[in-house]
Every structure is written in C-alpha cells, then in structure tokens.
Design an enzyme around this catalytic site. Sequence first.
Site, PDB file in Angstrom:
ATOM      1  N   GLY A  70       0.823  -1.195   0.000  1.00  0.00           N
ATOM      2  CA  GLY A  70       0.000   0.000   0.000  1.00  0.00           C
ATOM      3  C   GLY A  70       0.858   1.246   0.000  1.00  0.00           C
ATOM      4  N   GLY A 119       0.505  -5.156   1.009  1.00  0.00           N
ATOM      5  CA  GLY A 119      -0.766  -5.191   0.304  1.00  0.00           C
ATOM      6  C   GLY A 119      -0.784  -6.129  -0.887  1.00  0.00           C
ATOM      7  N   GLU A 142       6.044  -5.085   7.448  1.00  0.00           N
ATOM      8  CA  GLU A 142       5.489  -3.951   8.191  1.00  0.00           C
ATOM      9  C   GLU A 142       6.276  -3.577   9.443  1.00  0.00           C
ATOM     10  OE1 GLU A 142       2.433  -5.474   5.489  1.00  0.00           O
ATOM     11  OE2 GLU A 142       3.793  -6.439   6.898  1.00  0.00           O
ATOM     12  N   ASP A 150      -0.783  -6.941   8.092  1.00  0.00           N
ATOM     13  CA  ASP A 150      -2.239  -6.878   7.963  1.00  0.00           C
ATOM     14  C   ASP A 150      -2.647  -7.550   6.659  1.00  0.00           C
ATOM     15  OD1 ASP A 150      -1.178  -4.803   6.369  1.00  0.00           O
ATOM     16  OD2 ASP A 150      -2.924  -3.520   6.644  1.00  0.00           O
TER      17      ASP A 150
END
Length: 353
Positions: A70, A119, A142, A150
Amino acid sequence: MTDIDAAPTVLIRTEGALGRLTLNRPKAINALDIDMIRQAKVALEAWREDTDIEIVLIDGEGERGLCAGGDVRALYDQIVGGDAQGASEFFRAEYALNLMIAEYPKTVVAIADGITMGGGIGIAGHADIRVVTERSRLAMPETRIGFTPDVGGTYLLGRAPGRIGEYLGLTGGTMSAADAVYAGFADHYVPSQHLGELREALGKRADPTSPSELVLLFDETPERSVLAAERAWIDEVFAADSLAEISQRLSARAEVSASATAAVLVELSPTGLAVTLDAVREAREGDLRDALIGEYRRVMWFVRQHPDLVEGIRAQLVDKDRSPKWQPATIPQLPADAGADARAYVPEVPLFD
C-alpha cells in the site's frame, strides 16, 4: 498530463472465459491506492454473476513485481494531517477486497511475479491458485516501519509450518519462490518465461480441464527453501512465550543466521514486534475474517494511539535518516503484556458493517 499519467491504474478486460485484473502502476511497483482497490472490487462484482467468466487472473504490469504494497507515504500524510477517518476508509476497502478474493465463487489465479509485499500479499495470498517465479520476492515487511502485518497476512503467517510465521512476521524477512511455497504463501512455481503461455492457456481453457490442471502443466520444482533448512533453530527460538525470551534464545544460538536475526530485531520497533507476535498467535485461531478484524483493531490503534508507525515511515520514507526514535526504545523496556492494548482496541468505525 501525459498519456502515461492518464493510463488506468487497473487494466480490466476479458479474454474468453478469463477475467483479467492487471495492476498498472509499474513505476511504483503497482503500489495500491484506494482507487485501485475500488476498481478491482467493481470488476469482481461484475464478473461474479457473469456466466461467460469462469476464471479471474490477477497480475501486475511490468517485470518488477505484482505489488509492492500500500501507499504508506499517503498513510503518513493522513495520520499527521489528522485524517484518521481517511486511513480507516483505506483499510476497510482493502480488507474487504482481500476477503472478497478469498471467498470469490469463481477460481482466482494470482501471479506473484517479482516483488509482492504487504498489500500485494493481500491481493495474491488469498487467491485459489497462487503462482510464483524465480523473480518472486514475497514479504510482510510492516515491522520495518514500526507497524504490524495486515491484509490477512497474520492468517497466512499463523498457518506457516512450525514457528516460521512468527519469524517472518517479526523480521519482515523476504521469501524466495521456494520459501513462499514452503511457508504456504504460494502453490506453484512457474518460470517467468512461461507466464505468457500460462495466461494464454487459462484464457483458452477447454472443459473439463480445471485451472489447477492447467497451471500444473507449467509447474516446476524450485530450489530448496532456505526457510526449510533453517527451521530447526527458528522453531526453537520463536516458540518462546515472549519477545524478551525470543531475544534471549537468539543470543544463545550459534548459527550465523540467528545472530543476523537478532541484529535485525534490535533495530525494529519493540512495540511493533510485540503487537505482531500477539497478532500472529491470535490469528492461529478462527478464519480469515477473524484475522482481518484483529488486524484492523491493531492498525487503527497505531493510527490513533501509538507514535511508532508515523516515526517509522518518517525515518524510512520521509526524512530518510534511517534513525527512528521508538517508544519505548528497547525490548527490555516493554511492559509485561505488550500488545494487549492494541489487541483490545475498539475502532470508532467497525471493519465490516
């Protein structure tokens, strides 16, 4: 605006019984923004009831990767600008797409060629058939920015063999194609030179040949997984109950790779590490939807409650001084139940309506 600037960021088209989604920001390694997520969702919704479409293929434009993740710089701008609602909207849209891919009624094939991280794992990791190549580099990185995995990454990490999930989640380590297959992030290894033939075969599929059977025609055996070779010490170390004990066990190991891992963890956000360890272990129970809900609680806690995410992005991508000031600064300074606040956080807007 140039013609390149005006190009759609998701290429949507059909080829026979094949619906194709191609992420199309190659200069940014196809990094996701909310508009790309919405375009993909609209296409999948349309194809759901389209009887002419039997298979969906997701890939990325260019040779650098499917998706680098992302747009974390945009996330930084939202947080420092006080737009937590905008961050929430992005995560809610992204996670809804991740779950849609996982639950889609038609076969979804994802080609994770090149860099597929963050992502990108959310796009590829929950497909029915996940293809990697010799160029593939997969990761949930991350913790490198003081954050936590996530996009359903904790669900995949929690189901990796032994304690490979804790190891990959905490270190943000990069997987080769062989590692990705071994860890359960991919299903098939197809050399990149055969991807064009694979796409063509999927588009021209003739009943009763299944998509899986077609992919197997191009499937080869990758080199041995490094993760598999290192698993003995990884399992022993990362089975520890706490982050502090993991650090202690690492310091007692003689393997060079264990020492390298210890050096990595020392540089990362202690809070991000603690939250990630708790998240991966929680995600071993329940389904993907449960994991996404748990991730959303944690990411919104970072957005609204803890400074390490903003500080990590600042140090890596904004000021680029590579000298983040974590709070707390070291693992021994963590509270006894580190990670509990993020686990218990209740976002103002729920993930799923």
